[in-house]
Design a protein around this motif. Structure first.
Motif, PDB file in Angstrom:
ATOM      1  N   LYS A 295      32.789  52.467  36.390  1.00 53.15           N
ATOM      2  CA  LYS A 295      33.006  52.247  37.822  1.00 53.15           C
ATOM      3  C   LYS A 295      32.764  53.547  38.590  1.00 53.15           C
ATOM      4  O   LYS A 295      32.377  54.567  38.019  1.00 53.15           O
TER       5      LYS A 295
ATOM      6  N   VAL B  92      38.377  50.801  31.664  1.00 52.99           N
ATOM      7  CA  VAL B  92      37.726  51.096  32.944  1.00 52.99           C
ATOM      8  C   VAL B  92      37.745  52.606  33.158  1.00 52.99           C
ATOM      9  O   VAL B  92      38.807  53.239  33.116  1.00 52.99           O
TER      10      VAL B  92
ATOM     11  N   VAL C 260      39.002  43.972  39.321  1.00 53.54           N
ATOM     12  CA  VAL C 260      38.387  44.669  38.193  1.00 53.54           C
ATOM     13  C   VAL C 260      37.099  43.966  37.793  1.00 53.54           C
ATOM     14  O   VAL C 260      36.045  44.571  37.614  1.00 53.54           O
TER      15      VAL C 260
END
Length: 241
Positions: free
Chosen positions: A165, A217, A199
């Motif tokens: 991310k 993540v 998410v």
């Protein structure tokens, strides 16, 4: 020679967005950024880890956005799937320029440019230490590339999904707009669904939960971040059952 010291996983799925390939541009591919991400993948591949990869297509075309502008949803989603093939081919070129053998495997047959998805063949590629980039989502409209990553990771018997991310984990609100946002060290899939944390889409989260697939993540923009997180270092959030 492959490095095997401190490797926590033997086979993983890396999911990144198409927007991650844009760099500082507003659309399309930024070759230096594609090369940088390819080097991150190579660093983990050199550790002896078998890598699956799913890349979104939002830097070129996003089906949901097209649908919102009046385009028929099924057609828009198929256009988005084709965008993921373009990104996969770009990443394949970057990886192979670094000496990493790579296969692009599409859920939509297009034999001139990539392989069709055949599970046993894909597994064999991984066993031969080739990076497998799964393109065209699941091959079906109404499913995102998050769901495709969860599905392929399960089919390939990956041990975890790594989601790159623009932030270093999962927060209870957007850390870019809320300086007091709280980052989770770890969180359950049920809590993610209950709090409606963005998410991944709900079907991907449910698929990971039902198959007890860990989801990690991390910030893809941190140099060496993928390799560090693979060894349990750095800052990240783990989602578990």
């Amino acid at each position: 020679m492959s490095e095997t010291k401190d490797v926590k996983f033997n086979r993983v799925m890396l999911k990144i967005s198409g927007e991650a390939l844009m760099g500082d541009t507003q659309f399309g591919l930024h070759p230096p950024t594609v090369e940088r991400i390819a080097k991150e993948v190579k660093a983990v591949h050199d550790m002896g880890v078998e890598i699956c990869l799913v890349i979104g297509g939002g830097n070129i075309f996003r089906g949901l956005s097209g649908s919102a502008q009046g385009m028929e949803r099924t057609t828009a989603d198929y256009m988005g799937m084709l965008a993921t093939v373009m990104n996969a081919l770009a990443m394949q070129g970057a990886l192979e320029s670094l000496g990493v053998y790579t296969r692009v495997i599409s859920a939509i047959p297009m034999d001139q440019v990539c392989e069709p998805y055949i599970r046993r063949r894909a597994v064999r590629h991984l066993e031969k230490k080739r990076v497998c980039i799964f393109a065209a989502g699941t091959g079906n409209p109404y499913f995102t590339t998050d769901t495709a990553a969860a599905l392929r990771a399960t089919e390939m018997q990956c041990e975890a999904i790594f989601m790159g991310k623009q932030v270093d984990g999962i927060y209870d609100s957007d850390p870019k707009t809320n300086p007091d946002a709280k980052r989770y060290e770890d969180i359950s899939y049920d809590e993610v669904l209950r709090a409606n944390l963005k998410v991944a889409d709900a079907s991907a989260i449910a698929l990971c939960r039902d198959n007890k697939m860990p989801l990690i993540v991390f910030n893809l923009n941190d140099p060496g971040g993928f390799k560090g997180v693979m060894a349990g270092q750095g800052t990240y959030t783990t989602v578990h059952t």
